[in-house]
Scaffold this active site. Structure first.
Site, short mmCIF file in Angstrom:
data_model
loop_
_atom_site.label_atom_id
_atom_site.label_comp_id
_atom_site.label_asym_id
_atom_site.label_seq_id
_atom_site.Cartn_x
_atom_site.Cartn_y
_atom_site.Cartn_z
N GLU A 38 -0.80 -3.81 8.83
CA GLU A 38 0.30 -3.44 9.04
C GLU A 38 0.87 -2.38 8.23
OE1 GLU A 38 4.25 -3.69 11.34
OE2 GLU A 38 2.02 -4.79 11.52
N PRO A 86 4.75 2.63 3.28
CA PRO A 86 3.67 3.14 3.93
C PRO A 86 2.45 3.36 2.87
CG PRO A 86 5.51 4.27 4.73
CD PRO A 86 6.02 3.48 3.49
N SER A 87 1.18 3.50 3.45
CA SER A 87 -0.16 3.53 2.59
C SER A 87 -0.19 2.58 1.67
CB SER A 87 -0.03 5.20 2.16
OG SER A 87 -0.04 5.74 3.37
N ARG A 88 0.51 1.30 1.67
CA ARG A 88 0.41 0.63 0.51
C ARG A 88 0.94 0.90 -0.76
NH1 ARG A 88 -0.42 -1.61 4.74
NH2 ARG A 88 -2.10 -3.23 5.56
N LEU A 89 1.71 1.90 -0.69
CA LEU A 89 2.53 2.29 -2.01
C LEU A 89 3.67 1.42 -1.89
CD1 LEU A 89 1.81 6.00 -1.78
CD2 LEU A 89 0.60 4.42 -3.07
#
Length: 495
Positions: free
Chosen positions: A287, A468-471
């Protein structure tokens, strides 16, 4: 504040949509049906049922179309979430199947998708004019067949095939013959090789014989089929991953007359899955979170107040059991265990839950009075992790809460010796029935001595917001002493 409100509204819509479509895990497991155990209709029976519904049984075509289109949109929402599959092209034919597609487009818009409609041969009837007007009022774009790109996947994530229904005969005429060819996957190739998005067919995949399927090899190969009223015989030939049944309007008279064996719809859902989905690559499940920034300058100094704010958000968003939390404990040797419990109170003293004092978790807390809690509010992309020491709450608190519970739950606490081995469920029912008979006069049920509350006194609380982008944002509150006073220090952790 406006951004936050919009974010919570979207989260609320996502949760309500999930509940309305019956995605509750228990329901989903109960309502995956054996394709061989249900009825399939011939073309003649499908036509006869439609005539019966719109004749003696009093349905109008617009009623059935509305329910059918809603079922299609609900089926799509079950599998293809708008965060990943937002752009939906609905190709509508001139008949009722096309009308179902127009209705589905409207519902998909309200479900959070971005629909586009290709409706090259418009039907000159008030019902269809109204459906078009409704979409135009939502600023849904209408595209001609000539405006469609050669590589549909570059502009669309899903194509809904609403061209032809079960009453169609003969070969498709222009421009539908060319549209079908554009959606074909030649033998030996994959949908991805051909630059095609996901294909969802309504009731009958275009190019198929209603009963015999794709007998000439010139029909679509949909990833999803949404059968309406009951599956048609051609649905037995489906090779796609997803088959749903929609059109929750079949009266008993119709089911009995045609000996229909149809799956049960879960809850208030407008669609139900037929058969099990194909296995998925677990590693590919992910996700991509999109959330408001969670910044130090915007948070409360006190983590309990910050938790209160997030908990209120979870309640306002309509989450089921927002007080559900994972409780992790360990024995004296450090062997861990974890389970879900329900938060029943929190304040500056800590976080409270209730349980059996003879359970496994209670024995572990006795040996090692330290634990951690985890709240996961998926729809808000949030977690809260809490660590601290554990102590029993005063008996008067346990008494007050115990007697606030429904009488059935009070009796259940007396009947169950939690975590002990029992020979079968009948033991619980027998104990429960005996206690229920004992307290039929409505007198006070005593709280058992082995049942009561615990309070975790936090020493560290971490708030996690998916990004977003696992940040992801991670803010950790930890207790620190300044000038002899206990305070909370806030630190940002790398995701």
């Amino acid at each position: 504040m406006l951004f936050k409100t919009t974010y919570l509204q979207r989260s609320y819509q996502r949760i309500r949509r999930s509940e309305a479509m019956g995605t509750d895990a228990v329901h989903s497991l109960e309502h995956i049906h054996d394709p061989e155990a249900i009825s399939y209709l011939s073309q003649a029976d499908a036509i006869a049922i439609d005539e019966l519904l719109m004749g003696p049984l009093g349905f109008s075509v617009d009623q059935l179309m509305e329910l059918a289109g809603l079922s299609v949109a609900a089926s799509i929402a079950e599998v293809y979430k708008p965060d990943d599959y937002s752009r939906v092209l609905i190709i509508c034919g001139p008949g009722n199947n096309g009308g179902d597609g127009l209705v589905a487009a409207r519902h998909l818009y309200h479900f959070g998708y971005t629909p586009f409609v290709c409706y090259p041969k418009r039907t000159n009837k008030p019902l269809y004019h109204g459906l078009v007007t409704q979409l135009e009022a939502l600023a849904v774009p209408f595209l001609s067949s000539e405006e469609l790109p050669a590589q549909l996947a570059s502009n669309f994530d899903i194509v809904v095939d609403a061209m032809f229904g079960f009453s169609f005969h003969g070969a498709p005429r222009p421009p539908f013959d060319a549209l079908i060819r554009q959606l074909l996957v030649p033998s030996g190739l994959t949908r991805e090789n051909c630059g095609l998005p996901m294909i969802v067919s309504i009731d009958i995949p275009s190019g198929w014989h209603v009963e015999q399927g794709d007998i000439e090899g010139t029909g679509l190969r949909p990833d999803m089929l949404v059968s309406l009223t009951a599956p048609k015989l051609c649905a037995r030939k489906l090779t796609g991953s997803h088959h749903f049944l929609g059109g929750r309007f079949v009266p008993p008279e119709v089911a009995n007359r045609y000996s229909l064996r149809l799956p049960k719809y879960p809850g208030t859902a407008m669609c139900v899955r037929i058969g099990k989905p194909l296995s998925v690559d677990v590693a590919s499940l992910r996700e991509n979170y999109v959330s408001p920034d969670f910044l130090e300058e915007n948070v409360k100094d006190d983590p309990i107040k910050q938790f209160q704010e997030w908990f209120d958000d979870a309640v306002a968003a309509g989450l089921r059991e927002p007080n559900a939390m994972a409780l992790a404990t360990a024995d004296k040797d450090g062997h861990p265990s974890v389970r879900m419990v329900l938060l029943k109170g929190f304040d500056e003293r800590g976080f409270v839950w209730y349980t059996n004092y003879e359970s496994r978790k209670a024995h572990e807390i006795l040996e090692n009075p330290h634990a951690s809690l985890l709240f996961f509010w998926e729809a808000l992309h949030r977690q809260v992790r809490i660590e601290g020491s554990v102590e029993k709450v005063p008996e008067e608190e346990s008494d007050e809460y115990f007697h606030s519970r429904p009488r059935g739950s009070q009796i259940g606490a007396l009947a169950s010796n939690q975590s002990s081995v029992i020979p079968g469920r009948h033991v619980l029912h027998q104990a429960y029935d005996e206690l229920q008979a004992k307290y039929t006069d409505g007198k006070l049920i005593p709280r058992p001595e082995h049942w009561g509350g615990y309070r975790l006194k936090p020493k560290a609380i971490e708030f996690w917001q998916g990004q977003p982008s696992r940040l992801h944002d991670r803010l950790l509150y930890s207790r620190t002493e300044i000038n002899g006073k206990q305070n909370w220090k806030i630190e940002r952790l790398a995701p």
